[in-house]
Design a protein around this motif. Structure first.
Motif, PDB file in Angstrom:
ATOM      1  N   ALA A 100       0.816  -1.216   0.000  1.00  0.00           N
ATOM      2  CA  ALA A 100       0.000   0.000   0.000  1.00  0.00           C
ATOM      3  C   ALA A 100       0.846   1.262   0.000  1.00  0.00           C
ATOM      4  CB  ALA A 100      -0.940   0.002   1.200  1.00  0.00           C
ATOM      5  N   ILE A 101       2.098   1.130   0.423  1.00  0.00           N
ATOM      6  CA  ILE A 101       2.988   2.290   0.462  1.00  0.00           C
ATOM      7  C   ILE A 101       3.910   2.246  -0.747  1.00  0.00           C
ATOM      8  CG2 ILE A 101       4.772   3.502   1.745  1.00  0.00           C
ATOM      9  CD1 ILE A 101       3.600   2.373   4.289  1.00  0.00           C
ATOM     10  N   ASN A 102       3.877   3.301  -1.512  1.00  0.00           N
ATOM     11  CA  ASN A 102       4.654   3.331  -2.753  1.00  0.00           C
ATOM     12  C   ASN A 102       6.072   3.856  -2.534  1.00  0.00           C
ATOM     13  OD1 ASN A 102       2.996   2.703  -5.397  1.00  0.00           O
ATOM     14  ND2 ASN A 102       1.594   3.605  -3.921  1.00  0.00           N
ATOM     15  N   TYR A 103       6.894   3.002  -1.945  1.00  0.00           N
ATOM     16  CA  TYR A 103       8.306   3.334  -1.857  1.00  0.00           C
ATOM     17  C   TYR A 103       8.910   3.329  -3.263  1.00  0.00           C
ATOM     18  CZ  TYR A 103       7.801   2.246   3.119  1.00  0.00           C
ATOM     19  OH  TYR A 103       7.401   2.223   4.429  1.00  0.00           O
ATOM     20  N   ALA A 104      10.152   3.773  -3.358  1.00  0.00           N
ATOM     21  CA  ALA A 104      10.839   3.724  -4.643  1.00  0.00           C
ATOM     22  C   ALA A 104      10.911   2.283  -5.136  1.00  0.00           C
ATOM     23  CB  ALA A 104      12.233   4.297  -4.507  1.00  0.00           C
ATOM     24  N   SER A 105      10.833   2.110  -6.427  1.00  0.00           N
ATOM     25  CA  SER A 105      10.739   0.764  -6.987  1.00  0.00           C
ATOM     26  C   SER A 105      11.961  -0.088  -6.660  1.00  0.00           C
ATOM     27  CB  SER A 105      10.531   0.836  -8.499  1.00  0.00           C
ATOM     28  OG  SER A 105      11.570   1.570  -9.121  1.00  0.00           O
ATOM     29  N   GLU A 112      15.082  -4.738   2.789  1.00  0.00           N
ATOM     30  CA  GLU A 112      13.991  -4.457   3.712  1.00  0.00           C
ATOM     31  C   GLU A 112      12.695  -4.139   2.973  1.00  0.00           C
ATOM     32  OE1 GLU A 112      16.033  -5.731   6.618  1.00  0.00           O
ATOM     33  OE2 GLU A 112      14.044  -4.897   6.979  1.00  0.00           O
ATOM     34  N   GLY A 113      12.805  -3.533   1.819  1.00  0.00           N
ATOM     35  CA  GLY A 113      11.609  -3.234   1.057  1.00  0.00           C
ATOM     36  C   GLY A 113      10.874  -4.489   0.648  1.00  0.00           C
ATOM     37  N   MET A 114      11.628  -5.460   0.174  1.00  0.00           N
ATOM     38  CA  MET A 114      11.036  -6.725  -0.226  1.00  0.00           C
ATOM     39  C   MET A 114      10.400  -7.421   0.968  1.00  0.00           C
ATOM     40  SD  MET A 114      12.854  -9.933  -2.161  1.00  0.00           S
ATOM     41  CE  MET A 114      14.095 -10.137  -0.904  1.00  0.00           C
ATOM     42  N   LYS A 115      11.095  -7.426   2.088  1.00  0.00           N
ATOM     43  CA  LYS A 115      10.566  -8.071   3.294  1.00  0.00           C
ATOM     44  C   LYS A 115       9.313  -7.370   3.790  1.00  0.00           C
ATOM     45  CE  LYS A 115      15.144  -9.604   4.843  1.00  0.00           C
ATOM     46  NZ  LYS A 115      16.194  -9.444   5.871  1.00  0.00           N
ATOM     47  N   GLY A 116       9.190  -6.102   3.482  1.00  0.00           N
ATOM     48  CA  GLY A 116       8.063  -5.335   3.978  1.00  0.00           C
ATOM     49  C   GLY A 116       6.846  -5.305   3.079  1.00  0.00           C
ATOM     50  N   MET A 117       6.888  -5.975   1.935  1.00  0.00           N
ATOM     51  CA  MET A 117       5.718  -6.015   1.047  1.00  0.00           C
ATOM     52  C   MET A 117       4.537  -6.582   1.823  1.00  0.00           C
ATOM     53  SD  MET A 117       6.558  -4.778  -1.932  1.00  0.00           S
ATOM     54  CE  MET A 117       5.572  -5.421  -3.282  1.00  0.00           C
ATOM     55  N   ASP A 118       3.405  -5.883   1.737  1.00  0.00           N
ATOM     56  CA  ASP A 118       2.268  -6.206   2.587  1.00  0.00           C
ATOM     57  C   ASP A 118       1.574  -7.509   2.210  1.00  0.00           C
ATOM     58  OD1 ASP A 118       1.233  -2.722   2.719  1.00  0.00           O
ATOM     59  OD2 ASP A 118       2.532  -3.864   4.071  1.00  0.00           O
ATOM     60  N   TYR A 119       1.421  -7.732   0.927  1.00  0.00           N
ATOM     61  CA  TYR A 119       0.579  -8.846   0.475  1.00  0.00           C
ATOM     62  C   TYR A 119       1.322  -9.687  -0.547  1.00  0.00           C
ATOM     63  CZ  TYR A 119      -2.835  -5.620   2.445  1.00  0.00           C
ATOM     64  OH  TYR A 119      -3.513  -4.759   3.280  1.00  0.00           O
ATOM     65  N   TRP A 120       1.218 -10.992  -0.383  1.00  0.00           N
ATOM     66  CA  TRP A 120       1.896 -11.943  -1.270  1.00  0.00           C
ATOM     67  C   TRP A 120       0.900 -12.968  -1.782  1.00  0.00           C
ATOM     68  CZ3 TRP A 120       7.134 -11.869  -2.499  1.00  0.00           C
ATOM     69  CH2 TRP A 120       7.913 -10.950  -1.787  1.00  0.00           C
ATOM     70  N   GLY A 121       1.086 -13.334  -3.028  1.00  0.00           N
ATOM     71  CA  GLY A 121       0.291 -14.416  -3.583  1.00  0.00           C
ATOM     72  C   GLY A 121       1.076 -15.717  -3.533  1.00  0.00           C
ATOM     73  N   LYS A 122       0.383 -16.809  -3.764  1.00  0.00           N
ATOM     74  CA  LYS A 122       1.074 -18.095  -3.892  1.00  0.00           C
ATOM     75  C   LYS A 122       1.860 -18.083  -5.196  1.00  0.00           C
ATOM     76  CE  LYS A 122      -2.238 -20.804  -1.219  1.00  0.00           C
ATOM     77  NZ  LYS A 122      -3.171 -21.947  -1.220  1.00  0.00           N
TER      78      LYS A 122
END
Length: 130
Positions: A100-105, A112-122
């Motif tokens: 939901a938070i649009n950090y830099a791509s 840490e950005g990857m670890k902090g992604m809110d939602y993951w699919g299978k």
């Protein structure tokens, strides 16, 4: 409820192409940062490509630049990863994720950005044979 579901994986010969799809629901693709990640056997998860809606920037891992393209269709609530010129090193389980938070791509796709992604699919499995 936010949901993501990746599909489109399979077995392909080196040099071939695949298009992965990530069906989403519960949020607008126009508002959330999105990304594709992969995890090869025995290796850590890595960011493949991420898009930030705050500045429209797109990040690609060096290993896929020029071969992979991320895109999205807001009308279909679907994110795609077009993968061309595949090689055996691309063999992995591929996941889509949203935040939901649009950090830099580049931040979204690493550390840490990857670890902090809110939602993951299978994930969906991609196997590239030599």
């Amino acid at each position: 409820e936010v949901q993501l579901q990746a599909s489109g994986g399979g077995l392909v010969q080196a040099g071939g192409s695949l298009r992965l799809s990530c069906a989403t629901s519960g949020f607008s693709l126009d508002d959330y940062a999105i990304g594709w990640f992969r995890q090869a056997p025995g290796k850590e998860r890595e960011g493949v490509s991420c898009v930030s809606r705050s500045d429209g920037s797109t990040y690609y891992a060096d290993s896929v630049k020029g071969r992979f393209t991320i895109s999205s269709d807001s009308a279909k609530n679907t994110v795609y990863l077009q993968m061309n010129s595949l090689n055996p090193e691309d063999t992995a389980v591929y996941y889509c994720a949203a935040d939901a938070i649009n950090y830099a791509s580049d931040y979204l796709c690493r550390g840490e950005g990857m670890k902090g992604m809110d939602y993951w699919g299978k994930g969906t499995e991609v196997t590239v044979s030599s």
